[in-house]
Design a protein around this motif. Structure first.
Motif, PDB file in Angstrom:
ATOM      1  N   SER A 297     -30.975   3.175 -25.334  1.00  0.00           N
ATOM      2  CA  SER A 297     -29.533   3.344 -25.461  1.00  0.00           C
ATOM      3  C   SER A 297     -29.167   4.099 -26.735  1.00  0.00           C
ATOM      4  CB  SER A 297     -28.852   1.975 -25.439  1.00  0.00           C
ATOM      5  OG  SER A 297     -27.470   2.113 -25.603  1.00  0.00           O
ATOM      6  N   PHE A 298     -29.749   3.697 -27.850  1.00  0.00           N
ATOM      7  CA  PHE A 298     -29.432   4.377 -29.108  1.00  0.00           C
ATOM      8  C   PHE A 298     -30.031   5.783 -29.149  1.00  0.00           C
ATOM      9  CE2 PHE A 298     -27.966   0.274 -30.525  1.00  0.00           C
ATOM     10  CZ  PHE A 298     -26.931   0.596 -31.390  1.00  0.00           C
TER      11      PHE A 298
ATOM     12  N   GLU B 129     -30.368   7.766 -26.525  1.00  0.00           N
ATOM     13  CA  GLU B 129     -29.521   8.580 -25.657  1.00  0.00           C
ATOM     14  C   GLU B 129     -28.155   8.863 -26.257  1.00  0.00           C
ATOM     15  OE1 GLU B 129     -29.567   6.350 -22.025  1.00  0.00           O
ATOM     16  OE2 GLU B 129     -31.549   7.102 -21.457  1.00  0.00           O
ATOM     17  N   SER B 130     -27.741   8.075 -27.232  1.00  0.00           N
ATOM     18  CA  SER B 130     -26.427   8.291 -27.856  1.00  0.00           C
ATOM     19  C   SER B 130     -26.374   9.609 -28.610  1.00  0.00           C
ATOM     20  CB  SER B 130     -26.082   7.140 -28.812  1.00  0.00           C
ATOM     21  OG  SER B 130     -26.838   7.244 -30.010  1.00  0.00           O
TER      22      SER B 130
ATOM     23  N   TYR C 123     -26.935  10.020 -31.758  1.00  0.00           N
ATOM     24  CA  TYR C 123     -26.598   9.827 -33.172  1.00  0.00           C
ATOM     25  C   TYR C 123     -27.815   9.574 -34.049  1.00  0.00           C
ATOM     26  CZ  TYR C 123     -21.679   9.555 -31.918  1.00  0.00           C
ATOM     27  OH  TYR C 123     -20.418   9.843 -31.467  1.00  0.00           O
TER      28      TYR C 123
ATOM     29  N   VAL D  86     -22.730   3.540 -36.454  1.00  0.00           N
ATOM     30  CA  VAL D  86     -23.836   3.575 -35.492  1.00  0.00           C
ATOM     31  C   VAL D  86     -25.095   2.982 -36.113  1.00  0.00           C
ATOM     32  CG1 VAL D  86     -25.358   5.072 -34.144  1.00  0.00           C
ATOM     33  CG2 VAL D  86     -22.918   5.540 -34.221  1.00  0.00           C
TER      34      VAL D  86
END
Length: 97
Positions: A64-65, A67-68, A70, A27
């Motif tokens: 996007s990242f 909301e992931s 990680y 990630v």
């Protein structure tokens, strides 16, 4: 990530951009390459630069990242100085220090 805008160029402080680590987290490495792919300039030990034409892509990438789940907020949010205006297109992914 500490950020500033000078002459219509967005700068992300070089100490705050993700680091690529061979054999590291998929990630984090994907995040590194995605940010690098849309940057105008990425100098070693220098701030990363983003032209206004990619700010929408940067916003979507950061969202996007984030909301992931990680990556932490400090890694996916732009932090501007209190006296600097945040462009409307980046307001969803930015705050003031």
């Amino acid at each position: 990530m500490r950020a500033s805008i000078q002459q219509q160029i967005l700068f992300i402080h070089h100490e705050d951009v993700p680091q690529f680590k061979k054999g590291g987290s998929v990630v984090r490495n994907s995040y590194f390459w995605a940010l690098k792919a849309i940057a105008a300039h990425t100098k070693r030990n220098g701030d990363w630069e983003y032209d206004p034409e990619v700010w929408l892509a940067l916003q979507r990438l950061l969202l996007s990242f984030a909301e992931s789940g990680y990556l932490g907020l400090r890694e996916t949010q732009l932090e501007f100085a209190v006296d600097q205006e945040i462009p409307p297109i980046l307001k969803l992914v930015a705050t003031w220090e």
